[in-house]
Motif scaffolding. Structure first.
Motif, PDB file in Angstrom:
ATOM      1  N   ASP A 117       0.829  -1.209   0.000  1.00 49.02           N
ATOM      2  CA  ASP A 117       0.000   0.000   0.000  1.00 49.02           C
ATOM      3  C   ASP A 117       0.862   1.257   0.000  1.00 49.02           C
ATOM      4  OD1 ASP A 117      -1.910  -1.863   0.147  1.00 49.02           O
ATOM      5  OD2 ASP A 117      -2.591  -1.401   2.176  1.00 49.02           O
ATOM      6  N   GLU A 121       1.141   4.067  -2.896  1.00 47.57           N
ATOM      7  CA  GLU A 121       0.887   5.489  -2.640  1.00 47.57           C
ATOM      8  C   GLU A 121       2.077   6.340  -3.061  1.00 47.57           C
ATOM      9  OE1 GLU A 121      -2.236   5.518   1.102  1.00 47.57           O
ATOM     10  OE2 GLU A 121      -0.138   5.075   1.480  1.00 47.57           O
ATOM     11  N   GLY A 124       2.368   6.530  -6.820  1.00 42.61           N
ATOM     12  CA  GLY A 124       1.356   7.436  -7.358  1.00 42.61           C
ATOM     13  C   GLY A 124       1.728   8.887  -7.109  1.00 42.61           C
ATOM     14  N   GLU A 125       2.248   9.134  -5.910  1.00 38.09           N
ATOM     15  CA  GLU A 125       2.701  10.474  -5.511  1.00 38.09           C
ATOM     16  C   GLU A 125       3.764  10.987  -6.486  1.00 38.09           C
ATOM     17  OE1 GLU A 125       1.507  13.059  -3.386  1.00 38.09           O
ATOM     18  OE2 GLU A 125       0.852  11.151  -2.532  1.00 38.09           O
ATOM     19  N   ARG A 128       2.431  11.691  -9.902  1.00 38.49           N
ATOM     20  CA  ARG A 128       1.640  12.919  -9.901  1.00 38.49           C
ATOM     21  C   ARG A 128       2.546  14.148  -9.882  1.00 38.49           C
ATOM     22  NH1 ARG A 128      -2.666  13.811  -5.275  1.00 38.49           N
ATOM     23  NH2 ARG A 128      -0.749  13.474  -4.131  1.00 38.49           N
ATOM     24  N   ARG A 133      -0.092  11.392 -16.372  1.00 37.27           N
ATOM     25  CA  ARG A 133      -1.472  10.928 -16.315  1.00 37.27           C
ATOM     26  C   ARG A 133      -1.750   9.908 -17.409  1.00 37.27           C
ATOM     27  NH1 ARG A 133      -3.331  13.314 -12.274  1.00 37.27           N
ATOM     28  NH2 ARG A 133      -3.200  15.556 -11.935  1.00 37.27           N
ATOM     29  N   SER A 143       4.620  -4.962 -19.254  1.00 38.17           N
ATOM     30  CA  SER A 143       4.529  -5.506 -20.613  1.00 38.17           C
ATOM     31  C   SER A 143       3.387  -4.876 -21.401  1.00 38.17           C
ATOM     32  CB  SER A 143       4.360  -7.024 -20.562  1.00 38.17           C
ATOM     33  OG  SER A 143       3.176  -7.357 -19.877  1.00 38.17           O
ATOM     34  N   SER A 144       2.380  -4.331 -20.702  1.00 43.84           N
ATOM     35  CA  SER A 144       1.234  -3.758 -21.413  1.00 43.84           C
ATOM     36  C   SER A 144       1.423  -2.269 -21.704  1.00 43.84           C
ATOM     37  CB  SER A 144      -0.038  -3.970 -20.591  1.00 43.84           C
ATOM     38  OG  SER A 144      -0.004  -3.152 -19.441  1.00 43.84           O
TER      39      SER A 144
ATOM     40  N   ALA B   9      -5.075   7.591  -4.572  1.00 41.54           N
ATOM     41  CA  ALA B   9      -4.087   8.327  -3.782  1.00 41.54           C
ATOM     42  C   ALA B   9      -2.985   8.917  -4.646  1.00 41.54           C
ATOM     43  CB  ALA B   9      -3.482   7.407  -2.730  1.00 41.54           C
ATOM     44  N   GLY B  10      -2.660   8.206  -5.705  1.00 41.73           N
ATOM     45  CA  GLY B  10      -1.564   8.673  -6.539  1.00 41.73           C
ATOM     46  C   GLY B  10      -1.956   9.784  -7.489  1.00 41.73           C
ATOM     47  N   GLY B  11      -3.230  10.080  -7.567  1.00 40.53           N
ATOM     48  CA  GLY B  11      -3.641  11.110  -8.490  1.00 40.53           C
ATOM     49  C   GLY B  11      -3.802  10.581  -9.898  1.00 40.53           C
ATOM     50  N   ILE B  12      -3.646   9.256 -10.051  1.00 40.55           N
ATOM     51  CA  ILE B  12      -3.850   8.650 -11.349  1.00 40.55           C
ATOM     52  C   ILE B  12      -5.352   8.428 -11.519  1.00 40.55           C
ATOM     53  CG2 ILE B  12      -3.331   6.664 -12.786  1.00 40.55           C
ATOM     54  CD1 ILE B  12      -0.873   8.287 -12.121  1.00 40.55           C
ATOM     55  N   GLN B  13      -5.876   8.937 -12.583  1.00 38.92           N
ATOM     56  CA  GLN B  13      -7.303   8.747 -12.838  1.00 38.92           C
ATOM     57  C   GLN B  13      -7.562   7.263 -13.071  1.00 38.92           C
ATOM     58  OE1 GLN B  13     -10.019  11.051 -13.482  1.00 38.92           O
ATOM     59  NE2 GLN B  13      -8.772  12.431 -12.274  1.00 38.92           N
ATOM     60  N   ARG B 212      -8.402  -2.705   4.166  1.00 37.89           N
ATOM     61  CA  ARG B 212      -7.212  -1.875   4.291  1.00 37.89           C
ATOM     62  C   ARG B 212      -7.031  -0.976   3.071  1.00 37.89           C
ATOM     63  NH1 ARG B 212      -3.340  -5.670   4.021  1.00 37.89           N
ATOM     64  NH2 ARG B 212      -2.827  -4.877   1.977  1.00 37.89           N
ATOM     65  N   ARG B 213      -7.196  -1.585   1.891  1.00 37.32           N
ATOM     66  CA  ARG B 213      -6.978  -0.799   0.672  1.00 37.32           C
ATOM     67  C   ARG B 213      -8.089   0.220   0.472  1.00 37.32           C
ATOM     68  NH1 ARG B 213      -3.112  -2.327  -2.934  1.00 37.32           N
ATOM     69  NH2 ARG B 213      -4.308  -1.436  -4.636  1.00 37.32           N
ATOM     70  N   LYS B 216      -7.537   3.299   2.439  1.00 35.69           N
ATOM     71  CA  LYS B 216      -6.490   4.186   1.927  1.00 35.69           C
ATOM     72  C   LYS B 216      -6.842   4.723   0.555  1.00 35.69           C
ATOM     73  CE  LYS B 216      -2.689   2.230   4.498  1.00 35.69           C
ATOM     74  NZ  LYS B 216      -1.503   1.398   4.476  1.00 35.69           N
ATOM     75  N   LEU B 218      -7.231   3.159  -2.161  1.00 37.78           N
ATOM     76  CA  LEU B 218      -6.544   2.502  -3.269  1.00 37.78           C
ATOM     77  C   LEU B 218      -7.565   1.630  -3.997  1.00 37.78           C
ATOM     78  CD1 LEU B 218      -3.360   1.368  -1.332  1.00 37.78           C
ATOM     79  CD2 LEU B 218      -3.458   3.169  -3.042  1.00 37.78           C
ATOM     80  N   ILE B 219      -7.254   1.324  -5.251  1.00 37.76           N
ATOM     81  CA  ILE B 219      -8.173   0.499  -6.042  1.00 37.76           C
ATOM     82  C   ILE B 219      -8.283  -0.897  -5.416  1.00 37.76           C
ATOM     83  CG2 ILE B 219      -8.392  -0.698  -8.250  1.00 37.76           C
ATOM     84  CD1 ILE B 219      -9.043   2.049  -8.783  1.00 37.76           C
ATOM     85  N   ARG B 285       9.437 -11.381  -4.590  1.00 37.13           N
ATOM     86  CA  ARG B 285       9.456 -10.341  -5.614  1.00 37.13           C
ATOM     87  C   ARG B 285      10.725 -10.440  -6.444  1.00 37.13           C
ATOM     88  NH1 ARG B 285       6.556  -6.000  -5.135  1.00 37.13           N
ATOM     89  NH2 ARG B 285       5.072  -7.665  -4.805  1.00 37.13           N
ATOM     90  N   GLY B 417       0.375  -6.985 -26.156  1.00 40.50           N
ATOM     91  CA  GLY B 417       0.961  -6.164 -25.094  1.00 40.50           C
ATOM     92  C   GLY B 417       0.266  -6.355 -23.767  1.00 40.50           C
ATOM     93  N   ASN B 418      -0.002  -7.609 -23.439  1.00 42.63           N
ATOM     94  CA  ASN B 418      -0.683  -7.833 -22.167  1.00 42.63           C
ATOM     95  C   ASN B 418       0.229  -8.514 -21.170  1.00 42.63           C
ATOM     96  OD1 ASN B 418      -2.914  -7.614 -20.503  1.00 42.63           O
ATOM     97  ND2 ASN B 418      -4.239  -8.144 -22.219  1.00 42.63           N
TER      98      ASN B 418
END
Lengths: 267, 418
Positions: A117, A121, A124-125, A128, A133, A143-144, B9-13, B212-213, B216, B218-219, B285, B417-418
């Motif tokens: 999370d 965040e 995204g911050e 932005r 955008r 990859s996409s 939160a990130g401002g991404i539409q 939780r998400r 916050k 988040l999506i 990861r 491209g997926n």
């Protein structure tokens, strides 16, 4: 305009065996400015970048960062100082999403568990703050993404860490017209946010579109470092191809002497 | 359905997903080549249907259902380990015989040396770890292709197994604990406790993540989908437990036989642990990163060699558990334990389940679902009276189909491209 350079190289020499690739190279990177590093193939641009980023160790010369002389022996040292390099091949993992790529190798953790999370965040911050955008979701797989979006992610990754100097290796080389414009806008915004930006490019239009200073390498020597507003397109091309242009650049008779053309010297 | 646009939160539409858009997105991903476990789940349903119609009395019985778990355990465990190796785009051809060697070491310690299970079992696991360490170092440090290293090890381990068994004798074990692992079942009470713990645990993890998400901003996946997932798992687990807690002994008066096989919670535990490791830890990861783009991982400061060695260690460790379980099942070990088709079944299980042979894509659950497909084919065709020859051919064809699906999906993915 800032008076003291953020990053300053002086008298850098680098040889690979008997071949000396860099001769007494100097370069100054100022905060809030885009410094374009130009030069023909084999002029030593990549070598110089690798010296700055700690992949190669320099043979002679000094590196001054924020007024202090520093020794950069590994990419980790460079990152610790706040120097980030975005290489041409971007080094992104296609099978990971945007957030995962941006934090690769420096993941935020909560105990032993990844703190997804917070990372989402922060990512995204950062995007932005760069006014990005163009991505649909932060959880999109890389990859996409299109070439321009990948470049954007790679650049955003480099500024995520409060870096002070960002070096971009040909960020627009493989992009179309619209995407090139987007990436250049992003490059400009990095400098406007106060970072020192080094832009390596072959494209004179790109160079003149965004850069404040232009440093031209010729056969491993710094031919000239000038303000972009003081020179013309053709002068830079001459510096790249011949190492000199009028009273700019390397003197013809003694090419081993390095002349640092500081902005004040240029009329 | 209304779609609401939110700014995260990130401002991404982003468009807040609804149940229908989630389903559409999923379908778009599948069409784009990201198939996941879908082919395996469909295959499992179709195969179950075919065998149920063809052999309703034997295939559909509770006894046979319980047997599937015991028969499939070794393949599932080796496949779970192989997922890690496959994630790096490597292969371990020696995992089958590695499991045989580890099983034999346990059997020898239990019988010839007269040691207790709590010495013999860890010794077998340790053997697995050492085997993995050797393979991993050869691949990562010397740079020998894993195909060659493990092909050599495949032959070598076969030889070690023969030597351990002194030229091919059969060692029988009598240790009650080891035999119970892959033969006995939990009591009816414990079976239900296990089922409820699984469902509640899954629901807790899913809902907690959603809450939780959402808090916050988040999506999140739509709540409907989250609830459907929990409901689906609950129905599946309760139905399976209901069947398994039926009396399935042929003559119940002599010995009663009911409850969930003990091997089920063992599989579940490792599934949960490895899923957690791959999905929620830095290590996991980094495994995906090395599998996706080794150079990018190296530049990000990830110790690529250590990751490479570690996946071989995990693979051989899991193979060791597979070996213990197969020895437990047969109560004996012979020179062919872990041999013949076991390794190819395991690779098949991982690939059929949706793990890519090209690296970077796969989950531990793939191995379990793929393992179920393999177990059903083997068991169902056996019940239908097909010869082993036919069974090998069919399993081979299914593995080939799965690998083709993997390759085609990959091509499609790079095209879309997926």
């Amino acid at each position: 305009m800032a008076a003291t350079p953020l990053l300053e190289l002086r008298g850098i020499d680098k040889s690979f065996g008997p071949v000396q690739v860099l001769h007494d190279v100097g370069l100054s990177v100022y905060p809030g400015e885009v410094t374009a590093l130009v030069g023909d193939n084999g002029a030593g641009k990549s070598t110089l970048v690798k010296c700055i980023s700690g992949i190669y160790n320099i043979d002679a010369g000094t590196v001054t960062f924020e007024g202090k002389e520093v020794a950069v022996h590994s990419p980790r040292d460079a990152s610790a100082l706040g120097i980030e390099v975005v290489y041409q091949d971007l080094a992104l993992c296609d099978n990971l999403d945007i957030v995962q790529n941006m934090f690769l190798g420096r993941e935020k953790k909560n105990g032993i568990v990844l703190d997804e999370d917070t990372m989402e965040e922060m990512a995204g911050e950062t995007l932005r703050s760069l006014s990005v955008r163009t991505v649909k979701s932060l959880r999109q797989l890389v990859s996409s993404l299109s070439g321009g979006q990948r470049q954007t992610v790679a650049i955003a990754k480099s500024v995520l860490w409060n870096s002070k100097v960002v070096i971009l290796d040909e960020p627009t080389a493989a992009l179309g017209v619209a995407q090139t414009a987007q990436v250049l806008e992003l490059v400009r915004r990095l400098a406007d946010n106060g970072l020192g930006v080094v832009l390596i490019s072959h494209n004179m239009n790109d160079v003149f579109a965004v850069s404040d200073r232009i440093a031209a390498l010729y056969l491993g020597r710094m031919a000239a470092q000038v303000k972009a507003s003081d020179v013309t397109h053709s002068q830079i091309v001459e510096l790249i191809t011949g190492g000199r242009s009028g009273n700019l650049g390397l003197p013809p008779e003694k090419p081993s002497d390095f002349i640092d053309i500081t902005p004040g010297d240029v009329q | 359905m209304t779609t609401t646009t939110t700014t995260t939160a990130g401002g991404i539409q982003a468009v807040k997903p609804t149940v229908s858009s989630h389903v559409r997105d999923y379908w778009a991903r599948v069409r784009g080549g990201d198939l996941g476990t879908l082919p395996a789940v469909l295959g499992l349903l179709v195969l179950t249907l075919i065998f149920s119609v063809a052999r309703p009395d034997t295939f559909l019985s509770a006894l046979n259902f319980a047997n599937l778990f015991n028969q499939g355990a070794q393949v599932v465990f080796i496949a779970m380990g192989l997922v890690f190796v496959l994630l790096l785009g490597e292969i371990d051809l020696s995992a089958g015989f590695a499991s045989g060697v580890c099983g034999a070491i346990m059997a020898i310690l239990l019988t010839d040396e007269g040691m207790a299970w709590y010495v013999a079992v860890p010794a077998a696991l340790l053997t697995g770890i050492v085997i993995g360490l050797v393979l991993g170092v050869l691949v990562a440090k010397l740079g020998i292709p894993s195909f060659v290293v493990t092909l050599a090890a495949f032959l070598g381990f076969q030889g070690i197994l023969l030597t351990l068994l002194e030229g091919g004798k059969n060692i029988s074990i009598t240790d009650e604990f080891v035999r119970s692992l892959n033969n006995d079942s939990m009591s009816v009470l414990w079976s239900w406790v296990f089922t409820i713990v699984c469902i509640v645990g899954f629901a807790f993890v899913q809902l907690n993540r959603y809450r939780r998400r959402a808090s916050k901003n988040l999506i999140t996946d739509p709540l409907g989908i989250v609830l459907m997932r929990i409901g689906g798992l609950a129905v599946l687990f309760i139905a399976a437990t209901a069947v398994l807690t039926q009396e399935r002994a042929i003559n119940a008066a002599i010995t009663s036989l009911k409850g969930v096989p003990i091997v089920v919670p063992i599989i579940a535990a490792f599934l949960v642990i490895w899923t957690f490791v791959l999905g929620r830890t830095t290590y996991g990861r980094h495994v995906y990163a090395v599998g996706g783009n080794t150079e990018a991982a190296r530049r990000a400061g990830i110790p690529v060699d250590r990751i490479r060695i570690s996946v071989f260690v995990i693979c051989s460790f899991m193979a060791a558990i597979g070996g213990i379980l197969v020895v437990s099942r047969a109560s004996s070990v012979d020179p062919n334990t872990g041999g013949s088709n076991i390794l190819l079944y395991s690779v098949g299980a991982a690939v059929i389940g949706g793990t890519s042979l090209f690296g970077g894509k796969g989950k531990v659950i793939n191995a379990v679902i793929g393992g179920a497909v393999i177990a059903v084919i083997d068991n169902g065709m056996g019940l239908m009276g097909f010869s082993p020859g036919t069974r090998y051919i069919v399993t081979g064809l299914i593995l080939l189909t799965a690998a083709s699906v993997d390759a085609l999906a990959r091509r499609r993915a790079s095209a879309t491209g997926n």
